[in-house]
Design an enzyme around this catalytic site. Structure first.
Site, PDB file in Angstrom:
ATOM      1  N   HIS A 170      -9.865   3.121   0.270  1.00 19.92           N
ATOM      2  CA  HIS A 170      -8.451   2.765   0.247  1.00 19.92           C
ATOM      3  C   HIS A 170      -7.940   2.324  -0.906  1.00 19.92           C
ATOM      4  CE1 HIS A 170      -4.279   1.699   1.338  1.00 19.92           C
ATOM      5  NE2 HIS A 170      -4.461   0.850   2.310  1.00 19.92           N
TER       6      HIS A 170
ATOM      7  N   HIS B 163      -1.953   8.373   6.210  1.00 17.63           N
ATOM      8  CA  HIS B 163      -2.304   6.962   5.436  1.00 17.63           C
ATOM      9  C   HIS B 163      -3.788   6.838   5.904  1.00 17.63           C
ATOM     10  CE1 HIS B 163      -1.769   3.341   3.943  1.00 17.63           C
ATOM     11  NE2 HIS B 163      -1.799   2.395   5.076  1.00 17.63           N
TER      12      HIS B 163
ATOM     13  N   CYS C  68       0.917  -1.278  -0.164  1.00 11.39           N
ATOM     14  CA  CYS C  68       0.148   0.085   0.001  1.00 11.39           C
ATOM     15  C   CYS C  68       0.872   1.326  -0.105  1.00 11.39           C
ATOM     16  CB  CYS C  68      -0.899   0.270   1.367  1.00 11.39           C
ATOM     17  SG  CYS C  68      -2.089  -1.519   1.154  1.00 11.39           S
TER      18      CYS C  68
END
Length: 586
Positions: free
Chosen positions: A353, A306, A171
């Site tokens: 996300h 994040h 990620c």
């Protein structure tokens, strides 16, 4: 590398993006600024084979694109068979790269054959997994599904000869791609870098494993930094940014969307566990990156975190607070954000996300904040979880819109992106300097010429409609800059028209006619060149040659370059469905 090159800022000269509910940066900004939550139930059959195991889940939620099969294969000269077996990530990145070039107002012909670098985030392999499950294969799947072609297909398509590879740090990949790009630009290894990432979900295997591992939100209602956070919600989309050394971009008159001051990458080591987060490692990365940039961390006014809506949110915000406390002790200064605070937000509550693409979308959001002078709210964050405490450290969550106008001090944003395997990425971005190239030139006869082209008539009409909407509204860009950008910053395609207009009303009427497929007194085509007679003879000759399909040096008709506009209408791709196993020809 000497110290001057090592510290050279890097300009973002072009950007394009696509997410759930937003096909371009302008639409994405409207969603962010409006606090829209673009998360919805997953349609039946969209992620086949999802197995939550023993996890008690509500109907699965995600922020998905409306169409992942659509692609304008003909535009790129790709056969239907090849397109059908090509991973949707490759298709999306081809279109986003074209739009990023348009955002930079650079013709693809201008950079053909140059050592442009391509760094792409390595995506997941859902499409290939679907093929394996269906027990089908084709030779076109060889380049269509290998991860290396996420980057290599772009280099091939645009004939770019610089470094080209995909990066996998889970990620954090979408932000990690900045590191080799910035380093290579500073060393002079290549003049331009294209960094890109895409995330498309079309198989249930990863979702099943992530649900059973406790990574995904079983409720589908998770909100970063809130008491409702119980895992992340998946999102789809992608982004492509074009980068250049700031000094080169200023010299060349490129649009400058924002400036990257520094990028840092690191790893947790054994701290935090195999799939966990470590606040100390993150804090050290934040401080190290700011010191490399030669700026105090306290000069950052906002962090695009994040912020996934998981337990990692606590570790991340603790790391931010620890790093800021250290920076304030070193400088004895104040925090540069609105109200003297460092604000924290996350786009994941808007668009989900995006996993491998999340970091690059976070960077796009940072650029948009600096352009629009506003920190948008974290969607659906009504009140932060009381577990987030910062003592006297001046940190606040963006639970409401926060105005952030340009002032004397340069505004700066930090972007975080962390991988599930412990890889960390951090970028420092600041607002673009004032443009150095003139905005208007009233003496050029070429200002009366707007050349438009497309691959086919349908796309040409759609392009004209886009210009009509953009130029017909309040605050439309100055006409001479529009003409200059269309002449020098677009790739000439097969179907061509020239609009000749001395007045805005004439231009809008001609655009309306072209959008409707009609003729007009100020609309010249290869079969109807009468409108060119109103132009100065030299300009008319260039327009005539352009309609004949020739390359034209429009710049010779201007006394000096103008500022190229970054936000003219993007090319309207005419997408058709391409999916393996369907009947294809060619």
């Amino acid at each position: 590398m000497n110290a001057e090159l090592k510290a050279q800022p890097v300009a973002v000269i072009g950007l394009a993006c696509r997410t759930a509910g937003a096909d371009d940066p302008q639409a994405l900004w409207r969603a962010l600024a409006g606090g829209q939550r673009l998360i919805a139930p997953v349609p039946e059959g969209r992620l086949p084979g999802v197995d939550p195991g023993l996890v008690d889940t509500q109907p699965l939620q995600a922020a998905l694109l409306d169409d992942i099969a659509g692609f304008d294969a003909a535009f790129f000269g790709i056969s239907r068979r090849m397109a059908a077996w090509m991973d949707p990530h490759q298709r999306m990145l081809l279109e986003l790269t074209w739009h990023a070039l348009e955002s930079a107002a650079i013709s693809s012909e201008e950079v053909r054959g140059l050592p442009v670098a391509v760094f792409a985030a390595a995506p997941m392999s859902d499409y290939r997994e679907r093929m394996v499950q269906a027990e089908v294969v084709d030779s076109a799947a060889f380049p269509g599904t290998l991860i290396t072609f996420t980057a290599n297909r772009i280099s091939y398509q645009f004939d770019w000869t610089g470094p080209s590879y995909a990066i996998d740090s889970a990620c954090s990949s979408g932000l990690s791609v900045l590191a080799p790009a910035v380093q290579g630009l500073r060393s002079g290894e290549f003049p331009i870098a294209a960094v890109m990432a895409a995330n498309v979900s079309c198989n249930g295997f990863y979702t099943s494993s992530a649900l059973q591992a406790g990574a995904l939100s079983p409720s589908g209602a998770s909100v970063p930094f809130s008491e409702r956070r119980d895992g992340y919600i998946r999102g789809e989309g992608g982004a492509c940014l074009l980068l250049k050394r700031l000094s080169d971009a200023q010299r060349d008159g490129d649009p400058i969307h924002a400036v990257i001051r520094e990028v840092g990458v690191a790893h947790n080591g054994r701290a935090g566990g195999l799939t966990g987060s470590d606040a100390r490692a993150q804090s050290q990365l934040f401080l190290h990156t700011a010191r490399k940039a030669g700026i105090p961390l306290s000069s950052v006014g906002y962090i695009e975190a994040h912020g996934t809506g998981t337990g990692g949110d606590l570790a991340e915000t603790r790391a931010v607070a620890d790093a800021l406390d250290t920076a304030l002790e070193e400088t004895q200064g104040a925090v540069a954000g609105p109200e003297g605070k460092l604000w924290i937000g996350s786009a994941k509550s808007n668009i989900g996300h995006l996993e491998t693409a999340a970091g690059l979308l976070g960077l796009v959001k940072a650029v948009l904040i600096l352009q629009h002078d506003l920190i948008p709210p974290v969607a659906a964050l009504t009140a932060p979880d009381p577990a987030f405490t910062f003592g006297g450290t001046p940190i606040a969550f963006a639970d409401h819109p926060v105005p952030w106008p340009r002032g004397e001090a340069v505004r700066r944003i930090a972007v975080n992106s962390f991988g599930v395997g412990g890889a960390l990425a951090h970028a420092l971005v600041e607002e673009a300097p004032a443009p150095a190239v003139a905005d208007t030139v009233s003496t050029s006869p070429a200002a009366a010429v707007l050349p438009l082209s497309a691959a086919n008539k349908k796309a040409l009409s759609a392009l004209a409609a886009g210009y009509l909407q953009a130029l017909g509204q309040a605050g439309a860009p100055e006409w001479a800059s529009v003409a200059w950008t269309a002449q020098t910053g677009r790739t000439p395609l097969r179907k061509r028209r020239v609009l000749t207009a001395a007045e805005p009303s004439e231009l809008l009427a001609a655009l309306a006619a072209l959008a409707a497929g009609q003729s007009h007194d100020h609309l010249a085509s290869p079969d109807s060149r009468g409108p060119l007679s109103s132009l100065a003879p030299a300009v008319a000759r260039s327009a005539d040659e352009w309609l004949d399909g020739m390359a034209v040096d429009w710049a010779k008709h201007w006394p000096q370059p103008l500022r190229r506009l970054p936000n003219l209408p993007a090319y309207p791709f005419q997408r058709t469905s391409h999916w393996f196993g369907t009947r294809t020809a060619g």
